[in-house]
Design an enzyme around this catalytic site. Structure first.
Site, PDB file in Angstrom:
ATOM      1  N   ASP A   1       7.507 -11.673   1.654  1.00 10.97           N
ATOM      2  CA  ASP A   1       8.283 -11.392   0.440  1.00 10.97           C
ATOM      3  C   ASP A   1       9.480 -10.491   0.743  1.00 10.97           C
ATOM      4  O   ASP A   1      10.553 -10.638   0.157  1.00 10.97           O
ATOM      5  CB  ASP A   1       7.389 -10.785  -0.657  1.00 10.97           C
ATOM      6  CG  ASP A   1       6.416  -9.737  -0.134  1.00 10.97           C
ATOM      7  OD1 ASP A   1       6.439  -9.437   1.083  1.00 10.97           O
ATOM      8  OD2 ASP A   1       5.636  -9.210  -0.938  1.00 10.97           O
TER       9      ASP A   1
ATOM     10  N   ALA B   1      11.248  -6.658  -3.525  1.00 12.79           N
ATOM     11  CA  ALA B   1      12.682  -6.819  -3.802  1.00 12.79           C
ATOM     12  C   ALA B   1      13.313  -5.449  -4.089  1.00 12.79           C
ATOM     13  O   ALA B   1      14.414  -5.144  -3.606  1.00 12.79           O
ATOM     14  CB  ALA B   1      12.893  -7.774  -4.967  1.00 12.79           C
TER      15      ALA B   1
ATOM     16  N   GLY C   1       4.406 -12.283 -10.065  1.00 15.35           N
ATOM     17  CA  GLY C   1       4.133 -12.406  -8.627  1.00 15.35           C
ATOM     18  C   GLY C   1       5.368 -12.860  -7.866  1.00 15.35           C
ATOM     19  O   GLY C   1       5.273 -13.448  -6.792  1.00 15.35           O
TER      20      GLY C   1
ATOM     21  N   GLY D   1       7.376 -10.859  -6.530  1.00 13.86           N
ATOM     22  CA  GLY D   1       7.663  -9.887  -5.464  1.00 13.86           C
ATOM     23  C   GLY D   1       8.612  -8.785  -5.889  1.00 13.86           C
ATOM     24  O   GLY D   1       9.494  -8.381  -5.114  1.00 13.86           O
ATOM     25  N   SER D   2       8.436  -8.269  -7.104  1.00 19.21           N
ATOM     26  CA  SER D   2       9.376  -7.257  -7.608  1.00 19.21           C
ATOM     27  C   SER D   2       9.353  -5.980  -6.764  1.00 19.21           C
ATOM     28  O   SER D   2      10.408  -5.387  -6.515  1.00 19.21           O
ATOM     29  CB  SER D   2       9.077  -6.922  -9.073  1.00 19.21           C
ATOM     30  OG  SER D   2       7.724  -6.583  -9.250  1.00 19.21           O
ATOM     31  N   SER D   3       8.180  -5.581  -6.274  1.00 19.63           N
ATOM     32  CA  SER D   3       8.100  -4.335  -5.490  1.00 19.63           C
ATOM     33  C   SER D   3       8.858  -4.479  -4.171  1.00 19.63           C
ATOM     34  O   SER D   3       9.602  -3.582  -3.768  1.00 19.63           O
ATOM     35  CB  SER D   3       6.650  -3.979  -5.185  1.00 19.63           C
ATOM     36  OG  SER D   3       5.908  -3.907  -6.359  1.00 19.63           O
TER      37      SER D   3
END
Ligand code: PMV
Length: 319
Positions: free
Chosen positions: A151, A110, A104, A106-108
């Site tokens: 994010d 980022a 969680g 926030g890879s998407s």
């Protein structure tokens, strides 16, 4: 022509859920980063390798961006390229994360910010951070329909931010790295599902939920002041208040509750879930002398400790 950029992951400190509804939150960034390499191609193809989410050699004509059945791991990057708009040729993109996409962090978002920044550099458009935020946030909304954008702001600007829904206010807080202890539940939370569950509650109990949001807004305002003063005891106490309201919203879980309660028993100033809730991570704030005890308590509750440096640089060019 080729470029590599990176952007940090994030942790929500205060104000999750309420920030979806026109109110502020406080978010910090973590040292673990998403790295994206973008290469311009002569042929009109979109190629993607994202090994962290099991995407290998994905390819389609660049004129078909956004069309057809697109898997979750591809969507954010593909829509970022579509929204940026590539006039000629194609792109080869490789994403590589320094953190597990289940955390969680926030890879998407980022990855989206990295793609927009990389294209802005490669095409010579040199977008400002605000332009990168706007285009990346539009992309996130195109893909998942909901989200405050906190994010995306964290990945773009870095540091620790006071953020209001849709980026109406984005203010860096001048802070040192925070003495946070992070515990992963081992469970991946689905943000949109949990946001919708809170929405259903708000439909049934509008006055109660509105009062909870107002209380959390007060907590965020106090936390902002206490963080700047580095008054970590008060910050911890405010985390505990915030957690109480998140429990009331129904977004905590037994595992999170155990990890949080045992952290406090072990001497943390405060602890709360971070992000949408149900799974993902919890955070605790403690004096250096208590860190070991708190870490042990989180592990005892079945959590996995993730060591993070907080308050790090936003999106940047690596090579
Ligand atoms: O960390 P995430 O992406 O699960 O988001 C949690 C924060 C929410 O306020 C619930 C959603 C949002 O977009 O602000």
């Amino acid at each position: 022509m080729k470029i590599t950029v990176s952007a940090p992951g994030k942790l929500m400190l205060f104000g999750e859920h309420t920030v979806v509804y026109g109110r502020p939150c406080i978010v910090t960034t973590v040292g673990q980063r998403m790295k994206v390499t973008v290469e311009l191609l002569d042929k009109p193809l979109f190629q993607l390798n994202a090994p962290d989410v099991q995407i290998e050699s994905y390819q389609k004509p660049i004129t078909n961006l956004g069309k057809g059945d697109i898997s979750k791991g591809v969507r954010f990057v593909e829509f970022a390229v579509k929204n940026f708009g590539i006039k000629k040729g194609g792109l080869k993109i490789i994403t590589k994360s320094q953190f597990n996409s289940s955390f969680g962090f926030g890879s998407s978002s980022a990855a989206t910010v990295c793609v927009i920044k990389a294209l802005s550099e490669l095409t010579g458009k040199k977008l400002s951070n605000k332009q990168i935020f706007d285009l990346s946030y539009k992309t996130v909304l195109d893909v998942q329909g909901k989200g405050s954008g906190f994010d995306v702001a964290a990945a773009t600007y870095g540091g620790t931010l006071y953020f209001v829904t849709e980026g109406k206010t984005i203010k860096p807080l001048n802070l040192p790295s925070l003495p946070l202890i992070v515990g992963f539940t081992g469970i991946k939370a689905d943000t949109v599902t949990i946001v919708n569950q809170v929405l259903e509650k708000a439909k049934k109990y509008p006055n109660i939920i509105e009062n909870i949001y107002t209380a959390i807004q007060t907590i965020v305002a106090l936390a902002r002041k206490s963080l700047i003063k580095e008054d970590f005891q008060t910050v911890g106490e405010l985390m505990n208040f915030n957690q109480g309201y998140l429990v009331a919203l129904g977004v905590s879980s037994q595992k999170l509750d155990n990890m949080i309660n045992l952290s406090k028993d072990a001497g943390a100033y405060g602890a709360k879930l971070s992000g949408a809730g149900v799974g993902d991570c919890m955070i605790a704030l403690a004096l250096p002398s208590k860190v070991k005890l708190v870490k042990n308590a989180i592990t005892k509750a079945g959590g996995q400790i993730i060591n993070v440096k907080t308050n790090v640089e936003g999106v940047r060019i690596e090579a």
